[in-house]
Design a protein around this motif. Structure first.
Motif, short mmCIF file in Angstrom:
data_model
loop_
_atom_site.label_atom_id
_atom_site.label_comp_id
_atom_site.label_asym_id
_atom_site.label_seq_id
_atom_site.Cartn_x
_atom_site.Cartn_y
_atom_site.Cartn_z
N LEU A 85 -9.96 -56.39 -88.86
CA LEU A 85 -10.72 -57.62 -89.03
C LEU A 85 -10.06 -58.57 -90.02
N VAL A 86 -9.69 -58.04 -91.17
CA VAL A 86 -9.08 -58.85 -92.24
C VAL A 86 -7.92 -58.05 -92.82
N HIS A 87 -6.82 -58.74 -93.09
CA HIS A 87 -5.65 -58.11 -93.72
C HIS A 87 -5.47 -58.69 -95.11
N MET A 88 -5.53 -57.83 -96.12
CA MET A 88 -5.39 -58.26 -97.51
C MET A 88 -3.92 -58.29 -97.91
N ASP A 89 -3.61 -59.13 -98.87
CA ASP A 89 -2.24 -59.23 -99.40
C ASP A 89 -2.06 -58.19 -100.51
N VAL A 90 -1.22 -57.19 -100.26
CA VAL A 90 -0.98 -56.11 -101.23
C VAL A 90 0.49 -56.05 -101.62
N SER A 91 1.20 -57.17 -101.51
CA SER A 91 2.63 -57.15 -101.85
C SER A 91 2.84 -56.84 -103.33
N ASN A 92 1.99 -57.37 -104.20
CA ASN A 92 2.13 -57.08 -105.64
C ASN A 92 1.86 -55.61 -105.92
N GLU A 93 0.87 -55.05 -105.26
CA GLU A 93 0.55 -53.63 -105.46
C GLU A 93 1.69 -52.74 -104.99
N VAL A 151 -10.51 -62.43 -87.16
CA VAL A 151 -11.69 -62.56 -86.31
C VAL A 151 -12.41 -63.86 -86.66
N LYS A 152 -13.39 -64.21 -85.79
CA LYS A 152 -14.21 -65.39 -86.01
C LYS A 152 -15.67 -64.98 -85.92
N GLU A 153 -16.54 -65.85 -86.39
CA GLU A 153 -17.97 -65.58 -86.31
C GLU A 153 -18.42 -65.46 -84.86
N HIS A 154 -19.36 -64.53 -84.62
CA HIS A 154 -19.96 -64.26 -83.30
C HIS A 154 -18.97 -63.65 -82.33
N GLN A 155 -17.85 -63.18 -82.84
CA GLN A 155 -16.87 -62.50 -81.98
C GLN A 155 -17.22 -61.03 -81.88
N SER A 156 -17.12 -60.48 -80.69
CA SER A 156 -17.37 -59.06 -80.47
C SER A 156 -16.12 -58.27 -80.81
N VAL A 157 -16.30 -57.17 -81.51
CA VAL A 157 -15.17 -56.35 -81.92
C VAL A 157 -15.47 -54.90 -81.53
N LEU A 180 -8.98 -54.18 -93.36
CA LEU A 180 -10.40 -53.95 -93.15
C LEU A 180 -10.63 -53.78 -91.65
N ARG A 181 -11.12 -52.61 -91.25
CA ARG A 181 -11.32 -52.30 -89.83
C ARG A 181 -12.81 -52.21 -89.52
N ALA A 182 -13.14 -52.46 -88.27
CA ALA A 182 -14.52 -52.37 -87.83
C ALA A 182 -14.94 -50.90 -87.76
N PRO A 183 -16.02 -50.51 -88.43
CA PRO A 183 -16.45 -49.12 -88.38
C PRO A 183 -17.06 -48.73 -87.04
N THR A 184 -17.52 -49.70 -86.26
CA THR A 184 -18.14 -49.42 -84.97
C THR A 184 -18.09 -50.68 -84.13
N ASP A 185 -18.49 -50.55 -82.88
CA ASP A 185 -18.58 -51.72 -82.03
C ASP A 185 -19.71 -52.63 -82.51
N GLY A 186 -19.49 -53.94 -82.34
CA GLY A 186 -20.53 -54.87 -82.78
C GLY A 186 -20.08 -56.30 -82.67
N THR A 187 -20.84 -57.17 -83.31
CA THR A 187 -20.58 -58.60 -83.28
C THR A 187 -20.55 -59.12 -84.71
N ILE A 188 -19.57 -59.97 -85.01
CA ILE A 188 -19.47 -60.58 -86.34
C ILE A 188 -20.56 -61.65 -86.45
N THR A 189 -21.60 -61.34 -87.19
CA THR A 189 -22.69 -62.30 -87.33
C THR A 189 -22.51 -63.24 -88.52
N LEU A 194 -21.42 -57.12 -89.83
CA LEU A 194 -21.24 -56.67 -88.45
C LEU A 194 -22.58 -56.15 -87.93
N THR A 195 -23.03 -56.71 -86.81
CA THR A 195 -24.27 -56.27 -86.16
C THR A 195 -23.93 -55.42 -84.96
N ARG A 196 -24.54 -54.25 -84.89
CA ARG A 196 -24.27 -53.35 -83.78
C ARG A 196 -25.15 -53.70 -82.58
N PRO A 197 -24.60 -53.60 -81.37
CA PRO A 197 -25.41 -53.90 -80.17
C PRO A 197 -26.50 -52.84 -79.99
#
Length: 470
Positions: free
Chosen positions: A92-100, A80-86, A318-327, A347-350
């Motif tokens: 939103l973000v995918h972490m690297d867990v290959s070592n885990e 995602v990018k800043e000010h993007q609605s989700v 990392l997933r968005a818990p609700t609708d909103g905008t990446i502030t 994340l700011t909710r509308p």
């Protein structure tokens, strides 16, 4: 031309004023007197209120989400990018867990090995005790071991050999084979020691038979010595012959004592050999019990590590818990490292409804209270068609806000906006109205109620009373 004389008598002069002059003067005086009476009554009775001006801004009644990562780690991809609605549930973000994932796979193998060792140890301990107990897990390959119920260290039957099947894992076979080799080594030592003890017992039995024969021989020699002694007394036999028989008897007694001592020594060695066998059995059992205790302690610890790694793997997205905008996006590049518990994004909710956060001036805090009503003005909107918007104080901070130097700036408060007035504001302003979070506004509250007399004349009268007292 002669000038008329002016009378110096005042009474005579007043009586000389015409009615056209006196009538307006009397009307003016009455008007002034009436105005003074009305103003005095209004000043004494009409209520007035001081105005409390406060500045603030709009905020949302629903707080923002500071999305954090509970474990931290390297970022694999920022989606995602800043000010993007989700939307809710969006990645939103995918972490690297290959070592885990690799560590979890290795720990699962180690856990399986420990579980197999636990089953093999239980089988060995039950077998050593002469019992036949099936392994704890039904799929354990130890079931394929062809052991007999009567098999124990007290029997002469050989230990069973593990037979691998398609379900038998390599680790299980190795664990069972190692323990089986230990038990076979003990069994071989027991057999060798048992054979040695048997040879000692046979030797002792031979010596016992020899002692029995020598005892009979000794009795025969004793009888002959008695007869020879009688013949020596009668002179029929020489004394030297009798002495030779006595020496032979003494030699036989010495030999019998030596053999009896050897028999006792063999019996003692046989008992020691039996104790040695028992000691080796107990030593092996103690080793198995020690290893069983180590395995029992290691299994829960590895399971806890696997559970923690499972949680890390599940938290990779990392997933968005609700609708909103990446502030605010604190980490916007791949391969960045996120510390544990650090906020990754906000994340700011509308919202269509707002509240007002404001600051009460320090000099007016004594007049401000929760529940007080006032009016709101949006500074950025045109004021000529700005409708009246009522607000009500919802909460007030009991502690003042201070700057870096410790100077009091004011007291924070939160006010709610009247829903009907907000609806009228939107209808009045039309499509051009855009209310955003942190938009500046000004507030006016009605402060302490008083009268004009108390506000203006009261302090003068108090000052005059104090001056007269002085």
């Amino acid at each position: 031309m002669s000038t008329p004389a002016i009378s110096e008598n005042p009474a005579h002069q007043g009586s000389e004023l015409p009615a056209q002059v006196l009538r307006p003067l009397r009307a003016g005086f009455a008007s002034v007197l009436l105005f003074v009476l009305i103003f005095t009554g209004w000043a004494a009775l009409a209520p007035l209120a001081t105005s409390i001006h406060a500045t603030g801004h709009l905020n949302a009644p629903q707080p923002n989400f500071d999305i954090q990562h509970p474990f931290g780690g390297d970022i694999k991809a920022v989606l995602v990018k800043e000010h993007q609605s989700v939307t809710a549930g969006q990645i939103l973000v995918h972490m690297d867990v290959s070592n885990e994932i690799a560590q979890r796979a290795q720990l699962q193998k180690s856990l399986q090995l420990l579980l197999d060792q636990r089953d093999a140890l239980a089988w060995a301990l039950n077998l050593q005790a002469g019992e036949s107990v099936a392994p704890a897990r039904p799929d354990a390959p130890l079931q394929t071991l062809n052991h007999r119920p009567e098999l124990s260290f007290e029997s002469d039957q050989p230990l069973p050999a593990p037979q691998a099947t398609e379900q038998t894992s390599r680790s299980t076979t190795q664990s069972a084979r190692r323990i089986r080799n230990m038990m076979e080594a003990l069994h071989v030592r027991r057999d060798a020691t048992t054979q040695t003890a048997e040879a000692m017992r046979n030797r002792a039995a031979g010596l016992e038979n020899s002692l029995l024969a020598r005892t009979q021989q000794r009795a025969s020699m004793q009888a002959r010595f008695d007869r020879y002694s009688t013949l020596v007394q009668t002179g029929a036999l020489r004394a030297s012959d009798n002495d030779t028989l006595l020496e032979a008897m003494l030699d036989l007694d010495a030999s019998m004592r030596a053999e009896r001592a050897e028999v006792n020594a063999l019996q003692t060695q046989t008992a020691q050999v039996a104790l040695q066998i028992k000691a080796e059995e107990l030593e092996l059992r103690q080793k198995l019990l020690d290893r069983q205790g180590q395995v029992a302690e290691a299994i829960p610890r590895i399971r806890m590590q696997i559970l923690r790694l499972d949680a890390q793997v599940r938290s990779a997205e990392l997933r968005a818990p609700t609708d909103g905008t990446i502030t605010r996006l604190h980490y916007d590049t791949d391969q960045m490292f996120v510390p544990r518990g650090e906020t990754v994004l906000t994340l700011t909710r509308p919202t269509q409804s707002h509240r007002v956060s404001f600051v009460v001036p320090p000099h007016a805090i004594d007049q401000t209270r929760i529940g007080m009503q006032g009016h709101l003005t949006v500074s950025s909107l045109p004021q000529r068609n700005h409708p009246k918007v009522r607000v009500q104080i919802l909460s007030l901070s009991p502690e003042a806000r201070r700057n870096n130097d410790g100077m009091v700036l004011g007291y924070d408060g939160v006010a709610t906006i009247n829903a009907a007035d907000m609806k009228e504001l939107r209808a009045q302003m039309g499509e051009g109205l855009t209310l955003s979070i942190d938009m500046p506004v000004s507030l006016i509250f009605a402060g302490r109620e008083t009268t004009f007399s108390d506000y203006l004349i009261g302090p003068f009268l108090d000052f005059l009373a104090k001056a007269l007292q002085d």
